[in-house]
Motif scaffolding. Structure first.
Motif, PDB file in Angstrom:
ATOM      1  N   ILE A 141       1.014  -1.552  -0.349  1.00  0.00           N
ATOM      2  CA  ILE A 141      -0.135   0.281   0.485  1.00  0.00           C
ATOM      3  C   ILE A 141       0.887   0.979  -0.347  1.00  0.00           C
ATOM      4  O   ILE A 141       0.538   2.177  -0.835  1.00  0.00           O
ATOM      5  N   LEU A 142       1.852   0.961   0.754  1.00  0.00           N
ATOM      6  CA  LEU A 142       3.159   2.464   0.613  1.00  0.00           C
ATOM      7  C   LEU A 142       3.891   2.786  -0.573  1.00  0.00           C
ATOM      8  O   LEU A 142       3.636   3.734  -0.654  1.00  0.00           O
ATOM      9  N   LEU A 143       4.206   1.682  -1.145  1.00  0.00           N
ATOM     10  CA  LEU A 143       4.981   1.979  -2.803  1.00  0.00           C
ATOM     11  C   LEU A 143       3.724   2.669  -3.581  1.00  0.00           C
ATOM     12  O   LEU A 143       4.025   3.183  -4.007  1.00  0.00           O
ATOM     13  N   SER A 144       2.328   1.888  -3.402  1.00  0.00           N
ATOM     14  CA  SER A 144       1.176   2.065  -4.538  1.00  0.00           C
ATOM     15  C   SER A 144       1.404   3.080  -4.800  1.00  0.00           C
ATOM     16  O   SER A 144       1.040   4.017  -5.325  1.00  0.00           O
ATOM     17  N   SER A 145       0.794   3.957  -3.286  1.00  0.00           N
ATOM     18  CA  SER A 145       0.083   5.120  -3.263  1.00  0.00           C
ATOM     19  C   SER A 145       1.521   6.451  -2.524  1.00  0.00           C
ATOM     20  O   SER A 145       1.252   7.172  -4.462  1.00  0.00           O
ATOM     21  N   LEU A 146       3.122   5.654  -3.405  1.00  0.00           N
ATOM     22  CA  LEU A 146       3.777   6.420  -3.199  1.00  0.00           C
ATOM     23  C   LEU A 146       4.366   6.786  -4.576  1.00  0.00           C
ATOM     24  O   LEU A 146       4.323   7.561  -5.589  1.00  0.00           O
ATOM     25  N   PHE A 147       3.675   5.155  -5.501  1.00  0.00           N
ATOM     26  CA  PHE A 147       3.913   5.920  -7.482  1.00  0.00           C
ATOM     27  C   PHE A 147       2.730   6.821  -7.588  1.00  0.00           C
ATOM     28  O   PHE A 147       3.161   7.624  -8.464  1.00  0.00           O
ATOM     29  N   LEU A 148       1.459   6.710  -7.222  1.00  0.00           N
ATOM     30  CA  LEU A 148       0.148   7.332  -7.713  1.00  0.00           C
ATOM     31  C   LEU A 148       0.268   8.583  -7.429  1.00  0.00           C
ATOM     32  O   LEU A 148       0.496   9.428  -7.792  1.00  0.00           O
ATOM     33  N   THR A 149       0.939   9.279  -5.990  1.00  0.00           N
ATOM     34  CA  THR A 149       1.671  10.361  -5.650  1.00  0.00           C
ATOM     35  C   THR A 149       2.445  10.987  -6.833  1.00  0.00           C
ATOM     36  O   THR A 149       2.001  11.800  -7.519  1.00  0.00           O
ATOM     37  N   ILE A 150       3.778  10.174  -7.159  1.00  0.00           N
ATOM     38  CA  ILE A 150       4.377  11.027  -8.385  1.00  0.00           C
ATOM     39  C   ILE A 150       3.782  11.038  -9.811  1.00  0.00           C
ATOM     40  O   ILE A 150       4.171  11.991 -10.673  1.00  0.00           O
ATOM     41  N   ILE A 151       2.474   9.966  -9.952  1.00  0.00           N
ATOM     42  CA  ILE A 151       1.434  10.381 -11.302  1.00  0.00           C
ATOM     43  C   ILE A 151       1.431  11.677 -11.789  1.00  0.00           C
ATOM     44  O   ILE A 151       1.005  12.721 -12.233  1.00  0.00           O
ATOM     45  N   MET A 152       0.651  11.679 -10.096  1.00  0.00           N
ATOM     46  CA  MET A 152      -0.043  12.896  -9.999  1.00  0.00           C
ATOM     47  C   MET A 152       0.225  14.437 -10.201  1.00  0.00           C
ATOM     48  O   MET A 152      -0.290  14.518 -10.484  1.00  0.00           O
ATOM     49  N   GLN A 153       1.425  14.280  -9.524  1.00  0.00           N
ATOM     50  CA  GLN A 153       2.189  15.639  -9.435  1.00  0.00           C
ATOM     51  C   GLN A 153       2.963  15.554 -11.206  1.00  0.00           C
ATOM     52  O   GLN A 153       2.681  17.249 -11.091  1.00  0.00           O
ATOM     53  N   ALA A 154       2.740  14.213 -12.060  1.00  0.00           N
ATOM     54  CA  ALA A 154       3.372  14.793 -13.210  1.00  0.00           C
ATOM     55  C   ALA A 154       2.284  15.226 -13.623  1.00  0.00           C
ATOM     56  O   ALA A 154       2.326  16.239 -15.327  1.00  0.00           O
ATOM     57  N   GLN A 155       1.239  14.990 -13.257  1.00  0.00           N
ATOM     58  CA  GLN A 155      -0.103  15.878 -14.410  1.00  0.00           C
ATOM     59  C   GLN A 155      -0.475  16.918 -13.981  1.00  0.00           C
ATOM     60  O   GLN A 155      -1.132  18.271 -14.763  1.00  0.00           O
ATOM     61  N   ASP A 156       0.168  17.992 -13.243  1.00  0.00           N
ATOM     62  CA  ASP A 156       0.061  19.584 -12.645  1.00  0.00           C
ATOM     63  C   ASP A 156       0.809  20.468 -13.457  1.00  0.00           C
ATOM     64  O   ASP A 156       0.688  21.267 -13.502  1.00  0.00           O
ATOM     65  N   ARG A 157       1.296  19.870 -14.326  1.00  0.00           N
ATOM     66  CA  ARG A 157       2.053  20.593 -14.892  1.00  0.00           C
ATOM     67  C   ARG A 157       1.013  21.122 -16.576  1.00  0.00           C
ATOM     68  O   ARG A 157       0.605  20.722 -16.975  1.00  0.00           O
ATOM     69  N   LYS A 158       1.567  22.423 -16.310  1.00  0.00           N
ATOM     70  CA  LYS A 158       0.856  23.280 -17.616  1.00  0.00           C
ATOM     71  C   LYS A 158       1.166  23.092 -19.204  1.00  0.00           C
ATOM     72  O   LYS A 158       2.447  22.264 -19.294  1.00  0.00           O
ATOM     73  N   GLN A 159       0.179  23.071 -20.309  1.00  0.00           N
ATOM     74  CA  GLN A 159       0.657  22.835 -20.966  1.00  0.00           C
ATOM     75  C   GLN A 159       1.008  24.160 -21.934  1.00  0.00           C
ATOM     76  O   GLN A 159       1.526  25.458 -21.283  1.00  0.00           O
ATOM     77  N   PRO A 160       2.680  23.811 -23.194  1.00  0.00           N
ATOM     78  CA  PRO A 160       3.394  25.026 -23.746  1.00  0.00           C
ATOM     79  C   PRO A 160       2.657  26.104 -24.608  1.00  0.00           C
ATOM     80  O   PRO A 160       1.332  25.154 -24.684  1.00  0.00           O
ATOM     81  N   VAL A 161       2.692  26.947 -24.384  1.00  0.00           N
ATOM     82  CA  VAL A 161       1.818  28.442 -25.416  1.00  0.00           C
ATOM     83  C   VAL A 161       1.696  27.895 -26.432  1.00  0.00           C
ATOM     84  O   VAL A 161       3.515  27.617 -26.872  1.00  0.00           O
ATOM     85  N   ALA A 162       0.990  27.820 -27.599  1.00  0.00           N
ATOM     86  CA  ALA A 162       1.047  27.258 -28.894  1.00  0.00           C
ATOM     87  C   ALA A 162       1.738  28.829 -29.042  1.00  0.00           C
ATOM     88  O   ALA A 162       1.342  30.166 -28.966  1.00  0.00           O
ATOM     89  N   GLY A 163       2.702  28.578 -30.248  1.00  0.00           N
ATOM     90  CA  GLY A 163       3.074  30.110 -30.743  1.00  0.00           C
ATOM     91  C   GLY A 163       2.514  30.522 -31.973  1.00  0.00           C
ATOM     92  O   GLY A 163       1.216  29.857 -32.682  1.00  0.00           O
ATOM     93  N   PRO A 164       2.268  31.373 -33.180  1.00  0.00           N
ATOM     94  CA  PRO A 164       1.869  31.633 -33.806  1.00  0.00           C
ATOM     95  C   PRO A 164       1.730  30.932 -35.289  1.00  0.00           C
ATOM     96  O   PRO A 164       2.216  30.312 -35.491  1.00  0.00           O
ATOM     97  N   ALA A 165       0.259  30.535 -35.959  1.00  0.00           N
ATOM     98  CA  ALA A 165       0.310  29.871 -36.789  1.00  0.00           C
ATOM     99  C   ALA A 165       1.063  30.116 -37.819  1.00  0.00           C
ATOM    100  O   ALA A 165       1.312  31.156 -38.248  1.00  0.00           O
ATOM    101  N   PRO A 166       1.751  29.126 -38.314  1.00  0.00           N
ATOM    102  CA  PRO A 166       2.344  30.203 -40.067  1.00  0.00           C
ATOM    103  C   PRO A 166       1.322  30.461 -41.257  1.00  0.00           C
ATOM    104  O   PRO A 166       0.566  29.910 -41.395  1.00  0.00           O
ATOM    105  N   LYS A 167       1.806  31.408 -41.722  1.00  0.00           N
ATOM    106  CA  LYS A 167       1.232  31.400 -42.790  1.00  0.00           C
ATOM    107  C   LYS A 167       2.000  31.029 -44.144  1.00  0.00           C
ATOM    108  O   LYS A 167       2.985  31.738 -44.983  1.00  0.00           O
ATOM    109  N   ILE A 168       0.601  30.485 -44.737  1.00  0.00           N
ATOM    110  CA  ILE A 168       0.784  29.957 -46.115  1.00  0.00           C
ATOM    111  C   ILE A 168      -0.075  30.351 -47.319  1.00  0.00           C
ATOM    112  O   ILE A 168      -1.303  30.455 -47.271  1.00  0.00           O
ATOM    113  N   ASN A 169       1.142  31.317 -47.702  1.00  0.00           N
ATOM    114  CA  ASN A 169       0.254  32.089 -49.330  1.00  0.00           C
ATOM    115  C   ASN A 169       0.109  31.017 -50.777  1.00  0.00           C
ATOM    116  O   ASN A 169       0.952  30.986 -51.239  1.00  0.00           O
TER     117      ASN A 169
END
Length: 82
Positions: free
Chosen positions: A7-35
């Motif tokens: 139980i201790l090992l599984s809860s530690l493992f789940l805690t590490i996984i949940m912390q990885a989910q808190d990170r924000k996604q990177p901001v998208a750059g400008p869309a390329p212009k194709i003429n």
């Protein structure tokens, strides 16, 4: 292993996984212009119409072939043999 250690090992493992989910996604750059310019149109001797748009920034070749003809079988291709 005892139940407590599992139980201790599984809860530690789940805690590490949940912390990885808190990170924000990177901001998208400008869309390329194709003429896309107006295509050059010409017909081949067999009646095939060709549309060409040159763009030297994209090293890519693509093509589509559309055949407006219903397929039919000839000769022994029509017969089913079992």
């Amino acid at each position: 292993m005892s139940k407590k250690s599992i139980i201790l090992l599984s809860s530690l493992f789940l805690t590490i996984i949940m912390q990885a989910q808190d990170r924000k996604q990177p901001v998208a750059g400008p869309a390329p212009k194709i003429n896309i310019k107006k295509p050059e149109t010409f017909s081949l001797p067999n009646g095939l119409k060709v549309l060409v748009v040159e763009n030297h920034k994209l090293p890519r070749v693509s093509y589509n072939l559309t055949i407006d003809n219903t397929p039919y079988a000839e000769g022994n291709k029509k017969e089913w043999t079992i």
